[in-house]
Scaffold this motif. Structure first.
Motif, PDB file in Angstrom:
ATOM      1  N   ILE A 118       0.763  -1.081  -0.087  1.00 20.90           N
ATOM      2  CA  ILE A 118       0.068  -0.104  -0.150  1.00 20.90           C
ATOM      3  C   ILE A 118       0.798   1.349   0.178  1.00 20.90           C
ATOM      4  O   ILE A 118       0.458   2.105  -0.803  1.00 20.90           O
ATOM      5  CB  ILE A 118      -0.947  -0.107   1.114  1.00 20.90           C
ATOM      6  CG1 ILE A 118      -2.130  -1.140   0.875  1.00 20.90           C
ATOM      7  CG2 ILE A 118      -1.734   1.377   1.376  1.00 20.90           C
ATOM      8  CD1 ILE A 118      -2.852  -1.574   2.280  1.00 20.90           C
ATOM      9  N   CYS A 119       1.671   1.385   0.924  1.00 27.44           N
ATOM     10  CA  CYS A 119       2.768   2.440   0.703  1.00 27.44           C
ATOM     11  C   CYS A 119       3.395   2.564  -0.380  1.00 27.44           C
ATOM     12  O   CYS A 119       3.544   3.669  -0.839  1.00 27.44           O
ATOM     13  CB  CYS A 119       3.920   2.258   1.984  1.00 27.44           C
ATOM     14  SG  CYS A 119       3.159   2.529   3.583  1.00 27.44           S
ATOM     15  N   ILE A 120       3.957   1.664  -1.139  1.00 21.86           N
ATOM     16  CA  ILE A 120       4.527   1.537  -2.540  1.00 21.86           C
ATOM     17  C   ILE A 120       3.595   2.089  -3.377  1.00 21.86           C
ATOM     18  O   ILE A 120       3.975   3.003  -4.311  1.00 21.86           O
ATOM     19  CB  ILE A 120       4.982   0.182  -2.936  1.00 21.86           C
ATOM     20  CG1 ILE A 120       6.287  -0.007  -2.112  1.00 21.86           C
ATOM     21  CG2 ILE A 120       5.115   0.439  -4.482  1.00 21.86           C
ATOM     22  CD1 ILE A 120       6.889  -1.544  -2.417  1.00 21.86           C
ATOM     23  N   ALA A 121       2.203   1.703  -3.359  1.00 17.21           N
ATOM     24  CA  ALA A 121       1.302   2.270  -4.390  1.00 17.21           C
ATOM     25  C   ALA A 121       0.957   3.747  -4.159  1.00 17.21           C
ATOM     26  O   ALA A 121       0.741   4.311  -5.068  1.00 17.21           O
ATOM     27  CB  ALA A 121       0.135   1.303  -4.193  1.00 17.21           C
ATOM     28  N   LEU A 122       1.116   4.162  -3.045  1.00 16.91           N
ATOM     29  CA  LEU A 122       0.643   5.815  -2.594  1.00 16.91           C
ATOM     30  C   LEU A 122       1.691   6.465  -2.928  1.00 16.91           C
ATOM     31  O   LEU A 122       1.685   7.907  -3.080  1.00 16.91           O
ATOM     32  CB  LEU A 122       0.211   5.791  -1.033  1.00 16.91           C
ATOM     33  CG  LEU A 122      -1.084   4.967  -0.845  1.00 16.91           C
ATOM     34  CD1 LEU A 122      -1.440   5.141   0.462  1.00 16.91           C
ATOM     35  CD2 LEU A 122      -2.413   5.649  -1.642  1.00 16.91           C
ATOM     36  N   PHE A 123       3.125   6.198  -2.525  1.00 18.69           N
ATOM     37  CA  PHE A 123       4.166   7.298  -2.385  1.00 18.69           C
ATOM     38  C   PHE A 123       5.223   6.863  -3.393  1.00 18.69           C
ATOM     39  O   PHE A 123       6.114   7.756  -3.317  1.00 18.69           O
ATOM     40  CB  PHE A 123       4.710   6.888  -1.007  1.00 18.69           C
ATOM     41  CG  PHE A 123       3.745   7.164   0.316  1.00 18.69           C
ATOM     42  CD1 PHE A 123       3.234   8.615   0.463  1.00 18.69           C
ATOM     43  CD2 PHE A 123       3.411   6.326   1.031  1.00 18.69           C
ATOM     44  CE1 PHE A 123       2.235   8.707   1.392  1.00 18.69           C
ATOM     45  CE2 PHE A 123       2.469   6.534   2.138  1.00 18.69           C
ATOM     46  CZ  PHE A 123       1.932   7.715   2.199  1.00 18.69           C
ATOM     47  N   PHE A 124       5.225   5.768  -4.078  1.00 20.00           N
ATOM     48  CA  PHE A 124       6.268   5.766  -4.975  1.00 20.00           C
ATOM     49  C   PHE A 124       5.807   5.692  -6.712  1.00 20.00           C
ATOM     50  O   PHE A 124       4.959   5.039  -7.007  1.00 20.00           O
ATOM     51  CB  PHE A 124       6.895   4.411  -4.848  1.00 20.00           C
ATOM     52  CG  PHE A 124       7.985   4.363  -3.519  1.00 20.00           C
ATOM     53  CD1 PHE A 124       9.334   4.758  -3.555  1.00 20.00           C
ATOM     54  CD2 PHE A 124       7.238   4.003  -2.388  1.00 20.00           C
ATOM     55  CE1 PHE A 124       9.960   4.719  -2.580  1.00 20.00           C
ATOM     56  CE2 PHE A 124       8.063   3.946  -1.168  1.00 20.00           C
ATOM     57  CZ  PHE A 124       9.628   4.369  -1.222  1.00 20.00           C
ATOM     58  N   ILE A 129       8.701  -2.646 -10.209  1.00 20.06           N
ATOM     59  CA  ILE A 129       9.566  -4.104 -10.148  1.00 20.06           C
ATOM     60  C   ILE A 129       9.522  -4.503  -8.953  1.00 20.06           C
ATOM     61  O   ILE A 129       9.280  -5.530  -8.734  1.00 20.06           O
ATOM     62  CB  ILE A 129      10.874  -3.623 -11.003  1.00 20.06           C
ATOM     63  CG1 ILE A 129      10.685  -3.151 -12.317  1.00 20.06           C
ATOM     64  CG2 ILE A 129      11.754  -4.969 -10.833  1.00 20.06           C
ATOM     65  CD1 ILE A 129      11.969  -2.528 -12.971  1.00 20.06           C
ATOM     66  N   PHE A 130       9.989  -3.687  -7.884  1.00 21.99           N
ATOM     67  CA  PHE A 130      10.084  -4.318  -6.460  1.00 21.99           C
ATOM     68  C   PHE A 130       8.656  -4.427  -5.970  1.00 21.99           C
ATOM     69  O   PHE A 130       8.723  -5.317  -5.420  1.00 21.99           O
ATOM     70  CB  PHE A 130      10.961  -3.154  -5.686  1.00 21.99           C
ATOM     71  CG  PHE A 130      11.283  -3.655  -4.350  1.00 21.99           C
ATOM     72  CD1 PHE A 130      12.307  -4.892  -4.238  1.00 21.99           C
ATOM     73  CD2 PHE A 130      10.771  -3.206  -3.229  1.00 21.99           C
ATOM     74  CE1 PHE A 130      12.713  -5.295  -2.854  1.00 21.99           C
ATOM     75  CE2 PHE A 130      10.966  -3.641  -1.908  1.00 21.99           C
ATOM     76  CZ  PHE A 130      11.934  -4.573  -1.817  1.00 21.99           C
TER      77      PHE A 130
END
Length: 126
Positions: A19-25, A33-34
């Motif tokens: 969720i953090c990856i989807a929201l902040f990156f 990829i990661f």
């Protein structure tokens, strides 16, 4: 049951990370990829939380599921089913096929296999 609880904690952890990856990156590595590398950890731990699979069985189910999702992107299943893309479909099915995603899933399950294999061997008496 205790081991399944361990997988529940890991499932929640990987869900929060995703969720953090989807929201902040919004870059070209972490999110596409990661994030795909880590999603197989989420699926694997989720499976192990609810069903007592042997590690190899859960790994095979996880990689087949990941590949199936990617294949649905390749054949553009939303268009075939006449479904309008929205946030939910993009989060669950993704939005486009990429060969690098298949590589990320494969590396993810190989990492899981390595971790599980070493964990099992360390617990076995010699």
């Amino acid at each position: 049951m205790l081991k399944q609880l361990h997988y529940l904690y890991l499932t929640v952890f990987f869900l929060v990370v995703e969720i953090c990856i989807a929201l902040f990156f919004h870059d070209r590595f972490i999110r596409p990829i990661f994030g795909d590398y880590l999603i197989v950890f989420l699926v694997y731990c989720g499976l192990k939380t609810v069903i007592k699979f042997k590690p190899i069985t859960a790994i095979i189910i996880t990689i087949l599921f990941a590949y199936a999702v990617e294949i649905t992107q390749y054949i553009n299943i939303l268009k075939i089913l006449n479904i309008q893309p929205n946030l939910a479909t993009k989060l669950i099915l993704g939005s486009s096929f990429e060969w690098v995603d298949m590589l990320a899933y494969t590396l993810g399950v190989l990492t899981i296999y390595y971790i599980e294999y070493n964990a099992i061997n360390k617990k076995s008496p010699k």
